[in-house]
Design a protein around this motif. Structure first.
Motif, mmCIF file in Angstrom:
data_model
loop_
_atom_site.group_PDB
_atom_site.id
_atom_site.type_symbol
_atom_site.label_atom_id
_atom_site.label_comp_id
_atom_site.label_asym_id
_atom_site.label_seq_id
_atom_site.Cartn_x
_atom_site.Cartn_y
_atom_site.Cartn_z
ATOM 1 N N GLN A 1 15.828 9.487 106.837
ATOM 2 C CA GLN A 1 16.834 8.459 107.093
ATOM 3 C C GLN A 1 17.418 8.000 105.767
ATOM 4 N N VAL A 2 18.748 8.042 105.647
ATOM 5 C CA VAL A 2 19.428 7.724 104.396
ATOM 6 C C VAL A 2 20.372 6.558 104.630
ATOM 7 N N CYS A 3 20.116 5.436 103.929
ATOM 8 C CA CYS A 3 20.950 4.235 104.035
ATOM 9 C C CYS A 3 21.721 4.056 102.732
ATOM 10 N N VAL A 4 23.051 4.075 102.799
ATOM 11 C CA VAL A 4 23.912 3.939 101.621
ATOM 12 C C VAL A 4 24.479 2.525 101.600
ATOM 13 N N TYR A 5 24.205 1.798 100.517
ATOM 14 C CA TYR A 5 24.654 0.413 100.367
ATOM 15 C C TYR A 5 25.581 0.333 99.165
ATOM 16 N N ALA A 6 26.803 -0.152 99.377
ATOM 17 C CA ALA A 6 27.783 -0.297 98.296
ATOM 18 C C ALA A 6 28.774 -1.384 98.680
ATOM 19 N N SER A 7 29.347 -2.033 97.667
ATOM 20 C CA SER A 7 30.341 -3.097 97.873
ATOM 21 C C SER A 7 29.813 -4.194 98.785
ATOM 22 N N LYS A 8 28.515 -4.507 98.601
ATOM 23 C CA LYS A 8 27.859 -5.601 99.300
ATOM 24 C C LYS A 8 27.764 -5.406 100.820
ATOM 25 N N LYS A 9 27.785 -4.156 101.262
ATOM 26 C CA LYS A 9 27.581 -3.902 102.690
ATOM 27 C C LYS A 9 27.062 -2.486 102.894
ATOM 28 N N VAL A 10 26.487 -2.257 104.045
ATOM 29 C CA VAL A 10 25.943 -0.945 104.368
ATOM 30 C C VAL A 10 27.085 -0.016 104.756
ATOM 31 N N GLN A 11 27.242 1.064 103.987
ATOM 32 C CA GLN A 11 28.317 2.011 104.257
ATOM 33 C C GLN A 11 27.927 3.002 105.350
ATOM 34 N N SER A 12 26.664 3.398 105.342
ATOM 35 C CA SER A 12 26.182 4.334 106.357
ATOM 36 C C SER A 12 24.669 4.272 106.412
ATOM 37 N N ASN A 13 24.130 4.651 107.557
ATOM 38 C CA ASN A 13 22.676 4.703 107.739
ATOM 39 C C ASN A 13 22.413 5.840 108.723
ATOM 40 N N THR A 14 22.314 7.049 108.164
ATOM 41 C CA THR A 14 22.292 8.250 108.997
ATOM 42 C C THR A 14 20.992 9.024 108.825
#
Length: 345
Positions: free
Chosen positions: A16-29
């Motif tokens: 499971q990969v959670c990408v966090y950028a610009s103060k919000k979650v961009q994706s969690n796939t």
């Protein structure tokens, strides 16, 4: 991508990969192992945080190879940060949240060399346990027939050999075959321990850091390998000072401070790697026992004798193990050699 944090929750079949950028979650796939490996080498350089668990060392090495800033974070900390039910998505998000805490202490990873040494140590530890269990079982089963094992009758091997050769003890052929098989299995375990010891000695000769650690009092091959794995190299270490490493191993008194009052207790009974602490103290105890029988020839031996006179041998052994860890940390981080100072005449 410099301000992007990627939280990775590792599992046996999926990742499971959670990408966090610009103060919000961009994706969690969810990705397969092959997809994640491809993602690592095709994505721009970023911060990738893994939960410390099985395979985490491998993936940290791959992420570093791909040019990312890879870190390992405590699974216990992640479980405390997770806000909702335990799912892969919530775990990956909690990894990101935990990595953004102030003054976060990441867990150091292991190199391939350290992983190989650790694997051999674990195989040896298992064989030692199996040897003890096998020997105790044979002794107990023989005792059911009032056959006692002692050093006077040749030990376990001598007793089994006499039982197998005695034609008048009324044991059946099937029982003799089973007993012979059990004894051969016990001997094979002993042989495997000797092979593991030989492998460790061979690898220690190839590692300059381990060879230098052998010069410490009470540090043999196993303790040298244990210290090399626990402390690692300077660029991999998670300790700022030698006393931090010693406290992590459990060789310093537990501190409880409140309201400006400092209380020091005994060394912690429960530590994560109790076997490492036990082996270090056992090696130090052997040195203390020998130093107390002769005249001190180094300043450290004088210190040991004085400490034994004041506090006893056991406390002196713990203090020596503590000093060995601190010295080993300095040797590994600074690349120095250890040489005992002779007694001033």
């Amino acid at each position: 991508m410099k301000n992007t944090i990627v939280g990775v929750d590792l599992a046996k079949d999926v990742i499971q990969v959670c990408v966090y950028a610009s103060k919000k979650v961009q994706s969690n796939t969810e990705m397969t192992h092959h997809e994640f490996l491809e993602w690592l080498f095709t994505s721009s350089s970023t911060t990738v945080v893994f939960e410390a668990c099985g395979t985490s060392n491998y993936w940290k090495q791959k992420a570093t190879e791909a040019g990312h800033a890879a870190h390992l974070i405590s699974a216990d900390l992640v479980s405390k940060i997770r806000q909702n039910q335990k799912t892969d998505k919530n775990d990956a998000l909690a990894i990101v949240q935990a990595s953004m805490l102030p003054d976060i202490s990441f867990i150091k990873g292991k190199t391939i060399e350290q992983q190989q040494l650790q694997t051999i140590l674990r195989l040896r530890e298992l064989s030692v346990k199996q040897k003890t269990a096998s020997g105790n079982q044979l002794k107990a089963l023989l005792l059911e027939f009032n056959i006692r094992v002692s050093a006077r009758n040749g030990g376990l091997g001598g007793v089994i050999e006499s039982v197998l050769e005695d034609a008048e003890n009324e044991f059946s052929a099937a029982f003799r075959e089973a007993l012979h098989t059990a004894w051969q299995h016990h001997l094979s375990i002993i042989k495997s321990i000797a092979i593991y010891d030989g492998c460790l000695e061979e690898l220690v000769e190839q590692h300059e850091d381990c060879k230098r650690l052998l010069k410490l009092e009470g540090v043999g091959v196993i303790n040298a390998v244990n210290l090399y794995i626990a402390l690692g190299c300077a660029d991999l270490g998670s300790f700022c000072k030698g006393k931090d490493a010693s406290a992590c191993i459990g060789l310093t008194p537990i501190q409880h401070t409140s309201g400006g009052k400092v209380k020091l207790g005994s060394i912690g009974r429960y530590v994560k790697n109790s076997l490492l602490r036990s082996q270090l103290i056992t090696g130090a105890m052997a040195v203390v026992a020998q130093v107390c029988k002769r005249t001190a020839v180094t300043s450290k031996e004088v210190w040991i004798q004085q400490l034994v006179a004041r506090r006893g041998k056991k406390i002196a052994a713990v203090a020596l193990a503590n000093k060995n860890v601190r010295t080993a940390f300095a040797m590994l981080t600074q690349g120095t050699e250890y040489k005992a100072d002779p007694v001033a005449v």
